[in-house]
Design an enzyme around this catalytic site. Structure first.
Site, short mmCIF file in Angstrom:
data_model
loop_
_atom_site.label_atom_id
_atom_site.label_comp_id
_atom_site.label_asym_id
_atom_site.label_seq_id
_atom_site.Cartn_x
_atom_site.Cartn_y
_atom_site.Cartn_z
N SER A 194 -7.24 -7.10 11.47
CA SER A 194 -7.41 -6.07 10.43
C SER A 194 -6.84 -6.58 9.11
O SER A 194 -5.72 -7.06 9.05
CB SER A 194 -6.69 -4.79 10.85
OG SER A 194 -6.75 -3.84 9.81
N ASN A 241 -10.20 2.62 3.10
CA ASN A 241 -9.29 3.72 2.70
C ASN A 241 -9.66 4.52 1.45
O ASN A 241 -8.94 5.45 1.10
CB ASN A 241 -7.85 3.20 2.52
CG ASN A 241 -7.26 2.70 3.84
OD1 ASN A 241 -7.78 3.02 4.90
ND2 ASN A 241 -6.22 1.92 3.78
N GLY A 300 2.40 -6.52 8.55
CA GLY A 300 1.93 -7.66 7.78
C GLY A 300 0.44 -7.68 7.51
O GLY A 300 -0.33 -6.95 8.12
N GLU A 301 0.08 -8.53 6.57
CA GLU A 301 -1.33 -8.74 6.25
C GLU A 301 -1.72 -10.12 6.79
O GLU A 301 -1.32 -11.15 6.24
CB GLU A 301 -1.52 -8.67 4.72
CG GLU A 301 -2.85 -9.17 4.22
CD GLU A 301 -4.07 -8.61 4.96
OE1 GLU A 301 -4.18 -7.39 5.13
OE2 GLU A 301 -4.93 -9.42 5.37
N CYS A 316 1.95 3.18 3.29
CA CYS A 316 2.34 2.38 4.47
C CYS A 316 3.83 2.05 4.44
O CYS A 316 4.35 1.50 3.47
CB CYS A 316 1.52 1.10 4.51
SG CYS A 316 2.02 -0.02 5.83
N SER A 327 -9.42 -2.35 6.03
CA SER A 327 -8.85 -1.07 5.61
C SER A 327 -9.42 -0.72 4.25
O SER A 327 -8.91 -1.16 3.22
CB SER A 327 -7.33 -1.19 5.54
OG SER A 327 -6.84 -1.63 6.79
N ASN A 350 -0.44 9.15 9.15
CA ASN A 350 0.81 9.45 9.85
C ASN A 350 1.90 9.68 8.82
O ASN A 350 2.25 8.77 8.08
CB ASN A 350 1.22 8.26 10.73
CG ASN A 350 0.28 8.10 11.90
OD1 ASN A 350 0.07 9.05 12.66
ND2 ASN A 350 -0.29 6.92 12.04
N CYS A 362 0.87 -1.19 0.00
CA CYS A 362 0.00 0.00 0.00
C CYS A 362 0.90 1.23 0.00
O CYS A 362 1.90 1.27 0.72
CB CYS A 362 -0.92 0.00 1.21
SG CYS A 362 -1.95 -1.48 1.27
N1 SAH Z 1 -2.39 -5.26 6.78
C1 SAH Z 1 -3.49 -4.99 7.60
C2 SAH Z 1 -3.12 -4.69 9.03
C3 SAH Z 1 -1.93 -3.82 9.29
S1 SAH Z 1 -2.00 -2.14 8.72
C4 SAH Z 1 -4.31 -3.86 7.03
O1 SAH Z 1 -3.84 -3.21 6.09
O2 SAH Z 1 -5.42 -3.66 7.50
C5 SAH Z 1 -2.99 -1.40 9.99
C6 SAH Z 1 -3.73 -0.12 9.58
O3 SAH Z 1 -2.81 0.97 9.44
C7 SAH Z 1 -4.48 -0.20 8.27
O4 SAH Z 1 -5.80 0.24 8.47
C8 SAH Z 1 -3.73 0.75 7.37
O5 SAH Z 1 -4.61 1.31 6.41
C9 SAH Z 1 -3.22 1.76 8.36
N2 SAH Z 1 -2.07 2.54 7.90
C10 SAH Z 1 -1.04 2.13 7.14
N3 SAH Z 1 -0.15 3.12 6.94
C11 SAH Z 1 -0.63 4.20 7.60
C12 SAH Z 1 -0.16 5.53 7.80
N4 SAH Z 1 1.00 5.94 7.29
N5 SAH Z 1 -0.91 6.36 8.55
C13 SAH Z 1 -2.07 5.95 9.10
N6 SAH Z 1 -2.55 4.71 8.97
C14 SAH Z 1 -1.85 3.84 8.22
FE1 SF4 Z 2 0.63 -1.84 5.19
FE2 SF4 Z 2 -1.57 -3.32 5.74
FE3 SF4 Z 2 -1.08 -2.43 3.24
FE4 SF4 Z 2 0.48 -4.31 4.27
S1 SF4 Z 2 -1.69 -4.48 3.80
S2 SF4 Z 2 1.18 -2.56 3.10
S3 SF4 Z 2 0.56 -3.69 6.41
S4 SF4 Z 2 -1.52 -1.19 5.07
#
Ligand code: SAH
Ligand code: SF4
Length: 370
Positions: free
Chosen positions: A209, A234, A177-178, A125, A232, A308, A122
């Site tokens: 999540s 988004n 991780g996912e 992230c 997520s 963030n 993503c």
């Molecule tokens: N992989 C899973 C769980 C880990 S990420 C997932 O994506 O749901 C956990 C959460 O952090 C997700 O909702 C993701 O969208 C969010 N996230 C990732 N990077 C971020 C960032 N830079 N600022 C705020 N939230 C973020």
């Molecule tokens: Fe980050 Fe979750 Fe996307 Fe993986 S799936 S890159 S942990 S937001």
């Protein structure tokens, strides 16, 4: 201190309550010892075999000779201004993962990792920027809880004095991780976390999540594990989601929403929809209205997460006014929507900031590809 004296001992933490039986028998003990040992490890928090006083001396000696209780090692611990703590754990092969402990008035939530890195990439992230290194095994996932419980027990007096909760009440699988790309190991870990003989944490207090792995959501539903599900989302449409979450090309929103609607939710529970707000990308009032339409008919609550920022990130956090307007639009459509306060951002412990490297490095170095 962890019991770790020499290599090639059996790490008892690798086994669930039933799996311990043949191991204990194999060491020449009566099978009922397994239940005793399990209780000492998980309920009593014993940190040595010597403490297991209702086990005969000979058996304790046999355990000391051939077995160990070996959780991930704590490589670094860093505490935020807001009392959030980030732990960097080293696994046996030297791989590193992070967990984040988030105290609130009446709860203590541990955010755990399911993989070292993440394959989904993503765009917003930091975990995704480094790619996937490997899946975690069940005991490496539960080991983060085990080790954190010991860390808390070690500093109990100070925690109580500071008015901080002293027992982990909630688990969220939202670290590195996912989880649904490592579903077999994650489901086994969840079973162990819920087992009354092991961690004894209620399914109501566990949340997984996912970025939206459709077959994984179905498998989680079928597993009967009954944990809370967060997703997520988004983005309010495929066009934006394709741009920020490559996985959307494989599992587009229509299929994802369908899978969520089919998820067997326990009565009174709701799916948590996570929505990371990115300035100028997905934060307009029209996006809120579109999101509202997309989620119609889904029993859910929405968490609006302020992005963030991190070194080199191409996105910016939204204006406070946009976040409020977004939330209000959702409220007007009768959704419950919370603005999620970002915890631990100063130590890069907040959502999407976990890289599995030392804090000093993380705070000063740009992620790969930047
Ligand atoms: N992989 C899973 C769980 C880990 S990420 C997932 O994506 O749901 C956990 C959460 O952090 C997700 O909702 C993701 O969208 C969010 N996230 C990732 N990077 C971020 C960032 N830079 N600022 C705020 N939230 C973020
Ligand atoms: Fe980050 Fe979750 Fe996307 Fe993986 S799936 S890159 S942990 S937001």
């Amino acid at each position: 201190m962890d019991i770790k004296e020499k290599d090639n001992k059996i790490n008892l933490l690798e086994y669930d309550a039933d799996g311990l039986k043949p191991i204990i028998e194999g060491l020449g003990m009566k099978p009922y010892r397994a239940a005793q040992i399990c209780r000492w490890i998980y309920s009593e928090g014993a940190d040595s075999f010597a403490a297991m006083t209702d086990i005969s001396k000979a058996d304790r000696e046999a355990l000391r000779e051939s077995a160990e209780i070996c959780p991930p090692e704590l490589s670094e611990r860093i505490v935020s201004h807001d009392k959030t703590e980030k732990y960097l754990f080293s696994l046996q092969d030297g791989e590193r993962v992070e967990s984040v402990l988030i105290p609130d008035e009446d709860r203590l939530t541990l955010c755990i990792s399911s993989q070292a890195g993440c394959a989904l990439g993503c765009r917003f992230c930091l975990t995704g920027a480094g790619g996937i290194r490997r899946n975690l095994l069940p005991h490496e996932i539960t080991g983060q809880v085990f080790k954190t419980e010991r860390i808390i027990a070690g500093g109990l007096a100070e925690r109580t004095e500071a008015g901080l909760p002293a027992k982990i009440t909630n688990i969220v699988m939202m670290g590195m991780g996912e989880p649904l790309m490592n579903a077999g190991n994650v489901f086994e870990a969840l079973k162990r976390l819920m087992s009354p003989k092991m961690f004894n944490i209620s399914s109501r207090r566990i949340t997984l999540s996912t970025a939206g792995i459709v077959p994984g959501i179905k498998a989680l539903g079928d597993s009967g594990l009954n944990v809370n599900l967060a997703v997520s989302i988004n983005a309010p449409n495929d066009e934006i989601r394709d741009r920020i979450m490559p996985i959307n090309k494989k599992y587009p929103l229509k299929e994802l929403i369908k899978a969520l609607k089919n998820y067997p939710l326990a009565p009174r529970r709701r799916i948590t929809v996570e929505y990371v707000m990115l300035n100028g990308i997905n934060d307009r009032v029209e996006h809120a209205a579109e999101l509202g339409r997309l989620l119609r008919g889904l029993r859910c609550k929405i968490n609006l997460i302020i992005f963030n920022e991190h070194v080199g990130s191409e996105f910016r956090k939204p204006e406070a006014a946009s976040v409020l307007a977004f939330q209000e639009r959702l409220h007007n459509m009768n959704y419950t929507a919370f603005i999620r306060e970002s915890r631990g951002a100063d130590i890069l412990a907040a959502c999407g900031q976990l890289r599995g490297i030392s804090a000093r490095k993380a705070l000063t170095e740009a992620p790969p590809g930047v």
